[in-house]
Design a protein around this motif. Structure first.
Motif, PDB file in Angstrom:
ATOM      1  N   SER B  47      55.631 109.676  45.600  1.00  0.00           N
ATOM      2  CA  SER B  47      56.817 109.142  46.278  1.00  0.00           C
ATOM      3  C   SER B  47      56.731 109.384  47.780  1.00  0.00           C
ATOM      4  O   SER B  47      57.093 108.521  48.582  1.00  0.00           O
ATOM      5  CB  SER B  47      58.086 109.784  45.726  1.00  0.00           C
ATOM      6  OG  SER B  47      58.296 109.369  44.407  1.00  0.00           O
ATOM      7  N   ASP B 168      58.600 102.112  43.668  1.00  0.00           N
ATOM      8  CA  ASP B 168      58.433 103.496  43.206  1.00  0.00           C
ATOM      9  C   ASP B 168      59.065 103.635  41.826  1.00  0.00           C
ATOM     10  O   ASP B 168      60.278 103.698  41.691  1.00  0.00           O
ATOM     11  CB  ASP B 168      59.085 104.455  44.217  1.00  0.00           C
ATOM     12  CG  ASP B 168      58.683 105.908  43.958  1.00  0.00           C
ATOM     13  OD1 ASP B 168      58.048 106.170  42.912  1.00  0.00           O
ATOM     14  OD2 ASP B 168      59.012 106.767  44.799  1.00  0.00           O
ATOM     15  N   GLU B 169      58.235 103.638  40.817  1.00  0.00           N
ATOM     16  CA  GLU B 169      58.666 103.702  39.424  1.00  0.00           C
ATOM     17  C   GLU B 169      59.748 102.682  39.109  1.00  0.00           C
ATOM     18  O   GLU B 169      60.838 103.027  38.653  1.00  0.00           O
ATOM     19  CB  GLU B 169      59.171 105.118  39.079  1.00  0.00           C
ATOM     20  CG  GLU B 169      58.096 106.170  39.339  1.00  0.00           C
ATOM     21  CD  GLU B 169      58.436 107.500  38.704  1.00  0.00           C
ATOM     22  OE1 GLU B 169      58.955 107.472  37.569  1.00  0.00           O
ATOM     23  OE2 GLU B 169      58.190 108.534  39.338  1.00  0.00           O
TER      24      GLU B 169
HETATM   25 MG   LIG Z   1      58.424 110.203  42.767  1.00  0.00          MG
END
Ligand SMILES: [Mg+2]
Ligand SMILES: Nc1ncnc2c1ncn2[C@@H]1O[C@H](COP(=O)(O)OP(=O)(O)OP(=O)(O)O)[C@@H](O)[C@H]1O
Lengths: 386, 247
Positions: B47, B168-169
């Motif tokens: 991240s 991000d995810e």
């Molecule tokens: Mg993360």
């Protein structure tokens, strides 16, 4: 928010009263007749010896004539006598003010006769029992009936009503200028006032109309000088008469309203500051609650100034809402004050706008800090906040 | 041509009195049109890396060049412009404005472009249609499913026609079926030439990418292309290998 409401309301009331008072004073000066000087026998100051035998008033008809003739800049000098008398018609009684005047008085006061006849020099010469009455007197004595030609009794002396005077309204000192009866000077002296042996043509007051406002001081000094000579006063002696400029007296009277305005402006500024701090608080809470939203906006490309503008607009909107509400309340309050306390109030749209503008300015001023705080957030930290 | 060039990137966080190094020297080049999946265990710095790529954070050390421009040392207004024009970001938790409609959410980046309302509306509606939500434009996020919300977020990321999509995810909060639908959208977008960098924990999701970069303890520990067959097989041996490298 409450502070803003109160502050703006106070500003509106303040301006309404201030403008109203200014208008009232202007109207009163107009009703006096512009450029008037009043001369009355002076009550000598404490401790000094009072001049004039037995305290008899020292002004005379001759003084008035001399002032009118000799002093440049004097348009007219009108002598007058006054007394409170009992007026009777049928079974109706009324206590009112009686003045003995000459036709000069009407031009000095710029007082017109709206019905019937004017007073003539002959009326005075003949010591005629004729009377002109003001609108209040007319209402009290006649109600809706026509007063012209009617016979009334003043202290049991029969008089004929020959004219009706134009309405003058309240004087600077708060008394009703229309509760009045004007009779010829000599009639007043013979029937009501009496004479004095020392000064057979004494008068209570001389009203002087002068030509030019700018030379008022010079005119007053010349009058003082002339009276000084005529009454053979020595230097160092107290004046036995008072010479005063009526418009100035009216302006002094205006200072009471100035005090009220000052008080209101203090209330207004304190409330606006308190309201501003309130807005700052609300905005700080808003910013804290919306940190994530701010982070997101920054992430999609908002610049700091975009965020700053957004929160400033919100603060100003809040303040404007308070301002508009306050202006409404202030308008109602001003009208209420006007009708309850008999204060003259004038609500001016531009004044209301000004007050709302004040609120907006408070919003900008106190909204700036929270908005800047929002704009300075780092995008990633703001986004991470829960 | 390289869209992203990072050189010995290091990043640390201040925690309490000390420093935590989340990235310890990451060098990587991503070309235009690539579809890269970043994988790695929790806390490996994925991240942190994405945030730096997205110009949401700036690295403690090292250089980052995006589309030929060194991003370090740019003024915050210039960074805002880059985020607005060149980058679309999709978050795990969607990050939609709760009180705004789907349409208004998608319009948001265009607001900061000083675009006329009409033009903005047209672009946002077209983008919503591309993610299959034309009929949900007036709904607020609360009235949408998780997958729909994420599609709104993707539309928002793409409405400015960026060079680079960072996610991000994006499927982290969705069930696997919905996650696959999102990946299908990404594949299609990549097919149209969009560069995509995506972080994921799931092998199945990573398999949709062309290239898998594995992180561990703030470093890149493997960087492997995904072969076509492997992708069609889904859970390929190749992928397992990539994962074994990390574990
Ligand atoms: Mg993360
Ligand atoms: N804001 C922060 N303050 C302090 N330390 C942080 C912060 N963000 C991340 N870290 C630390 O940096 C390291 C890398 O974190 P990062 O979020 O980049 O990992 P990640 O690979 O995304 O993990 P995950 O898969 O769980 O999302 C971790 O050790 C984490 O504790």
């Amino acid at each position: 928010m409450l502070g803003i409401i109160i502050g703006v309301a106070a500003v509106v009331v303040m301006i309404a009263i201030g403008v109203g008072a200014r208008e009232r004073i202007a109207a009163q000066i107009r009703s006096l007749g512009a450029n008037l000087i009043s001369i009355s026998p002076g009550s000598a100051k404490m401790g000094s010896v009072r001049l004039g035998a037995g305290g008899a008033p020292r002004l005379s008809e001759e003084d008035a004539a001399a002032i009118g003739m000799e002093i440049p800049g004097v348009v007219v000098a009108a002598p007058l006598l006054h007394a409170r008398e009992q007026f009777t018609i049928g079974s109706t009684n009324w206590q009112g003010v009686l003045r003995g005047v000459t036709p000069e008085y009407f031009s000095a006061r710029e007082w017109r006769v709206i019905a019937g006849q004017e007073m003539t020099p002959e009326d005075n010469k003949r010591v005629a029992n004729v009377v002109l009455i003001g609108t209040t007197m007319r209402e009290k004595l006649f109600g809706k009936a026509d007063p012209l030609g009617a016979a009334i009794r003043i202290r049991d002396v029969p008089f004929t009503v020959i004219g009706l005077l134009e309405r003058k309204g309240q004087s600077v000192w708060g008394d009703d200028q229309d509760d009045i009866a004007l009779v010829p000077l000599r009639t007043a002296r013979r029937q009501f006032i009496g004479t004095s042996r020392a000064n057979p043509t004494f008068v209570h007051n001389i009203t002087v109309k002068f030509a030019d406002w700018a030379s008022a001081e010079d005119t007053m000094a010349a009058i003082r000088q002339l009276l000084w000579q005529r009454h053979r006063l020595r230097t160092g002696q107290e004046d036995s008469f008072m010479v005063s400029n009526l418009a100035e007296a009216a302006n002094v009277e205006g200072s009471t309203t100035r005090v009220v305005s000052l008080l209101l402006s203090a209330v207004a500024s304190i409330s606006l500051v308190v309201g501003g701090i309130g807005i700052m608080n609300i905005m700080l809470v808003t910013v804290t609650e919306r940190v994530r939203e701010i982070g997101l906006r920054l992430a999609v490309g908002a610049r700091r100034r975009d965020i700053l503008a957004q929160f400033l607009v919100e603060a100003v909107t809040l303040a404007l809402l308070g301002g508009i509400l306050g202006a409404a309340i202030g308008t109602v309050a001003a009208i209420a004050v006007g009708s309850l306390a008999q204060w003259p109030v004038i609500i001016d749209l531009s004044a209301v706008m000004l007050a709302i503008g004040f609120a907006a300015a408070v919003g900008v001023f106190f909204g700036y800090y929270p908005a800047r705080k929002a704009a300075r957030l780092q995008p990633i930290e703001a986004l991470r906040t829960e | 041509m390289a869209l992203i060039e990072v050189d010995r990137l290091r990043h640390c966080y201040r925690v309490g009195g000390g420093l935590v190094w989340a990235l310890e020297g990451v060098s990587l080049t991503i070309k235009r049109g690539e579809f890269v999946a970043v994988i790695g265990p929790s806390g490996s710095g994925k991240s942190t890396f994405m945030n730096i790529l997205g110009c949401l954070d700036s690295p403690s050390e090292g250089r980052y060049r995006l589309n030929g421009v060194y991003v370090g040392g740019l003024h915050h207004d210039e960074l805002a412009a880059i985020r607005n024009r060149n980058i679309g970001f999709v978050f795990q938790s969607f990050n939609l404005l709760p009180r705004a409609s789907a349409l208004e959410n998608v319009e948001l980046p265009l607001v900061y472009r000083r675009m006329w309302a009409g033009e903005r509306r047209r672009a946002a509606l077209a983008m919503l249609a591309r993610v299959g939500l034309a009929d949900r434009a007036r709904h607020t996020p609360a009235e949408l499913s998780g997958g729909q919300q994420q599609r709104v977020a993707i539309a928002r990321a793409l409405v400015t026609e960026p060079l680079l999509l960072l996610a991000d995810e994006p499927t982290g909060a969705l069930d696997s079926q919905t996650g696959l639908e999102i990946m299908a959208i990404f594949r299609r977008l990549n097919g149209e030439g969009l560069t995509i960098v995506l972080v994921t924990h799931e092998a199945e999701i990573a398999a949709h990418a062309d290239r898998i970069v594995a992180f561990r303890d703030g470093r890149v520990v493997s960087d492997t292309p995904v072969v076509q067959q492997a992708r069609s097989l889904g859970n390929a041996r190749h992928l397992s290998l990539a994962y074994n490298n990390v574990r």
